[in-house]
Design an enzyme around this catalytic site. Sequence first.
Site, PDB file in Angstrom:
ATOM      1  N   HIS A   1      -4.085   6.864   1.167  1.00  0.00           N
ATOM      2  CA  HIS A   1      -4.269   5.515   0.568  1.00  0.00           C
ATOM      3  C   HIS A   1      -5.663   5.185   1.115  1.00  0.00           C
ATOM      4  O   HIS A   1      -5.985   5.296   2.233  1.00  0.00           O
ATOM      5  CB  HIS A   1      -3.341   4.507   1.253  1.00  0.00           C
ATOM      6  CG  HIS A   1      -3.422   3.156   0.966  1.00  0.00           C
ATOM      7  ND1 HIS A   1      -3.785   2.691  -0.263  1.00  0.00           N
ATOM      8  CD2 HIS A   1      -3.654   2.178   1.566  1.00  0.00           C
ATOM      9  CE1 HIS A   1      -4.237   1.437  -0.146  1.00  0.00           C
ATOM     10  NE2 HIS A   1      -4.074   0.932   1.050  1.00  0.00           N
TER      11      HIS A   1
ATOM     12  N   ASN B   1     -10.045  -1.259  -1.741  1.00  0.00           N
ATOM     13  CA  ASN B   1      -8.635  -0.969  -1.569  1.00  0.00           C
ATOM     14  C   ASN B   1      -7.878  -1.710  -2.750  1.00  0.00           C
ATOM     15  O   ASN B   1      -7.761  -2.719  -2.936  1.00  0.00           O
ATOM     16  CB  ASN B   1      -8.190  -1.554  -0.297  1.00  0.00           C
ATOM     17  CG  ASN B   1      -6.744  -1.349   0.123  1.00  0.00           C
ATOM     18  OD1 ASN B   1      -6.015  -1.134  -0.710  1.00  0.00           O
ATOM     19  ND2 ASN B   1      -6.368  -1.423   1.352  1.00  0.00           N
TER      20      ASN B   1
ATOM     21  N   CYS C   1       0.871  -1.128  -0.136  1.00  0.00           N
ATOM     22  CA  CYS C   1       0.125   0.037  -0.048  1.00  0.00           C
ATOM     23  C   CYS C   1       0.988   1.172   0.166  1.00  0.00           C
ATOM     24  O   CYS C   1       0.352   2.216  -0.498  1.00  0.00           O
ATOM     25  CB  CYS C   1      -1.044  -0.008   1.224  1.00  0.00           C
ATOM     26  SG  CYS C   1      -2.007  -1.335   1.077  1.00  0.00           S
TER      27      CYS C   1
HETATM   28  N1  COA Z   1     -18.624  -9.891   6.666  1.00  0.00           N
HETATM   29  C1  COA Z   1     -19.136 -10.328   7.815  1.00  0.00           C
HETATM   30  N2  COA Z   1     -18.537 -10.442   8.621  1.00  0.00           N
HETATM   31  C2  COA Z   1     -17.181 -10.508   8.883  1.00  0.00           C
HETATM   32  C3  COA Z   1     -16.524  -9.921   7.735  1.00  0.00           C
HETATM   33  C4  COA Z   1     -17.281  -9.889   6.500  1.00  0.00           C
HETATM   34  N3  COA Z   1     -16.720  -9.317   5.118  1.00  0.00           N
HETATM   35  N4  COA Z   1     -15.302 -10.097   8.088  1.00  0.00           N
HETATM   36  C5  COA Z   1     -14.828 -10.472   9.330  1.00  0.00           C
HETATM   37  N5  COA Z   1     -16.261 -10.587   9.927  1.00  0.00           N
HETATM   38  C6  COA Z   1     -16.435 -11.085  11.330  1.00  0.00           C
HETATM   39  C7  COA Z   1     -15.232 -11.593  11.839  1.00  0.00           C
HETATM   40  O1  COA Z   1     -15.278 -13.196  11.556  1.00  0.00           O
HETATM   41  C8  COA Z   1     -15.647 -11.507  13.324  1.00  0.00           C
HETATM   42  O2  COA Z   1     -16.463 -12.520  13.593  1.00  0.00           O
HETATM   43  P1  COA Z   1     -16.584 -13.436  15.119  1.00  0.00           P
HETATM   44  O3  COA Z   1     -16.611 -12.333  16.081  1.00  0.00           O
HETATM   45  O4  COA Z   1     -17.739 -14.212  15.089  1.00  0.00           O
HETATM   46  O5  COA Z   1     -15.213 -13.755  15.223  1.00  0.00           O
HETATM   47  C9  COA Z   1     -16.599 -10.277  13.255  1.00  0.00           C
HETATM   48  O6  COA Z   1     -16.771  -9.708  12.026  1.00  0.00           O
HETATM   49  C10 COA Z   1     -15.759  -9.186  14.033  1.00  0.00           C
HETATM   50  O7  COA Z   1     -14.349  -9.302  13.339  1.00  0.00           O
HETATM   51  P2  COA Z   1     -13.417  -8.242  13.692  1.00  0.00           P
HETATM   52  O8  COA Z   1     -12.038  -8.366  12.794  1.00  0.00           O
HETATM   53  O9  COA Z   1     -13.060  -7.812  15.168  1.00  0.00           O
HETATM   54  O10 COA Z   1     -14.024  -6.849  12.944  1.00  0.00           O
HETATM   55  P3  COA Z   1     -13.553  -5.392  12.773  1.00  0.00           P
HETATM   56  O11 COA Z   1     -14.449  -4.523  13.258  1.00  0.00           O
HETATM   57  O12 COA Z   1     -12.005  -5.103  13.523  1.00  0.00           O
HETATM   58  O13 COA Z   1     -13.600  -5.138  11.201  1.00  0.00           O
HETATM   59  C11 COA Z   1     -11.883  -5.119   9.522  1.00  0.00           C
HETATM   60  C12 COA Z   1     -12.613  -5.893  10.465  1.00  0.00           C
HETATM   61  C13 COA Z   1     -11.051  -6.021   8.578  1.00  0.00           C
HETATM   62  C14 COA Z   1     -13.043  -4.391   8.522  1.00  0.00           C
HETATM   63  C15 COA Z   1     -11.219  -3.957  10.380  1.00  0.00           C
HETATM   64  O14 COA Z   1     -10.294  -4.683  11.237  1.00  0.00           O
HETATM   65  C16 COA Z   1     -10.422  -3.186   9.234  1.00  0.00           C
HETATM   66  O15 COA Z   1     -10.651  -2.557   8.464  1.00  0.00           O
HETATM   67  N6  COA Z   1      -9.001  -3.301   9.415  1.00  0.00           N
HETATM   68  C17 COA Z   1      -7.982  -2.630   8.755  1.00  0.00           C
HETATM   69  C18 COA Z   1      -7.946  -3.443   7.338  1.00  0.00           C
HETATM   70  C19 COA Z   1      -7.341  -2.414   6.381  1.00  0.00           C
HETATM   71  O16 COA Z   1      -7.541  -1.258   5.854  1.00  0.00           O
HETATM   72  N7  COA Z   1      -6.686  -3.167   5.688  1.00  0.00           N
HETATM   73  C20 COA Z   1      -5.886  -2.704   4.581  1.00  0.00           C
HETATM   74  C21 COA Z   1      -4.592  -1.997   5.060  1.00  0.00           C
HETATM   75  S1  COA Z   1      -3.507  -1.464   3.682  1.00  0.00           S
END
Ligand code: COA
Length: 331
Positions: A258, A288, A113
């Site tokens: 980004h 992304n 990224c």
């Molecule tokens: N749809 C539905 N549920 C989903 C899911 C999806 N696409 N992806 C994850 N979940 C679930 C998980 O499995 C978890 O379930 P559980 O509680 O039964 O284990 C629940 O949602 C919560 O997961 P969590 O990872 O705690 O959610 P979050 O609020 O942190 O959101 C992201 C997850 C990935 C969206 C978030 O962490 C995020 O945006 N992080 C930054 C990632 C990013 O920007 N990456 C690129 C960087 S360059």
Amino acid sequence: MRTEILSTGMYVPSRVVTNDDLAQMMETSDEWIVQRTGIHERRWVEVPGTGASELGVQAARAALERAEMKPEDLDAIIFATLSPDHFFPGSGVLVAAKLGLKETPALDVRNQCSGFLYSLQVADGWIRAGIYRRVMIIGAEVHSAGLDKTTRGRDVACIFGDGAAAVIVGPTEDDSRGIRSIKLGADGRHAGDLWIEGLGSAFPVIADEEQLKQLKQWPAMEGSKVFKFAIVRMPAITRAVLEAEGVKVEELKLLIPHQANQRISDAVQRSLGLRDDQVFNNIAKYGNTTAASIPLALHEALEQGRLARGDWLAFAAFGSGFTWGAALVRW
Ligand code: COA
């Protein structure tokens, strides 16, 4: 002498994949994805097996056309991607060949990224040192080829999209304009927080069923860790490039972060105290697109007339590595 951005171009595949489409493949919903990421849809290549160089060359042609330049006018190509066509050689040489170039140097940058900003600093150094006068930077990704499109991979699969964008940079004698400051950082202690572990020299080639079951061929992400680091590093390094040139946050016309996640962009905006009109986001349409995301957003911001000569523009990135960076440009 400074480096200025002379032209931009973009290319995204025509196939739109909505959140509802994803919900047909995995347990997820439009509501969950929009709330957590701000993404409504992304693009995937129409034909599986289309490599990043194919998207990249379309963006490159668009940038050349806009600049009224021929491929032969380029002195060097930098290709940033985390989804190269092949393990080796890099995709830069493939784009050069597709442009009909037989000798032009082509460098691949593998900084995910932050790849565009790492590339921009290399190009800026080349130009200011007088080594090259016309450098094309391409950011291109085909994520759809490497996503686990089952419920197991939904945290990653809902975020990433395919796309490409290119910029052409060259020297300007006007010392007040162009790239004024670029700062980069990396902390490899977090390599395992966003990566594909398999398919590298430190992991045996996947040769049998047993290895496939280990799932190390898919991207893996500690989403909340990425989130927490991004919202600290991106504002801090943006402040650093502003301070390096004595520019105040209020003077910034536009920040192009980004496009990792809308919630990350919003947190960066809040942390810097920027108004809505000072930040450009297009993640809702493309997801992304990693190395392509900043130049793709820049291209659209320019198309929308969001920048005029003399405006202060900043870029900020954070991603796998962890790596991060920011740049300050006077348009
Ligand atoms: N749809 C539905 N549920 C989903 C899911 C999806 N696409 N992806 C994850 N979940 C679930 C998980 O499995 C978890 O379930 P559980 O509680 O039964 O284990 C629940 O949602 C919560 O997961 P969590 O990872 O705690 O959610 P979050 O609020 O942190 O959101 C992201 C997850 C990935 C969206 C978030 O962490 C995020 O945006 N992080 C930054 C990632 C990013 O920007 N990456 C690129 C960087 S360059």
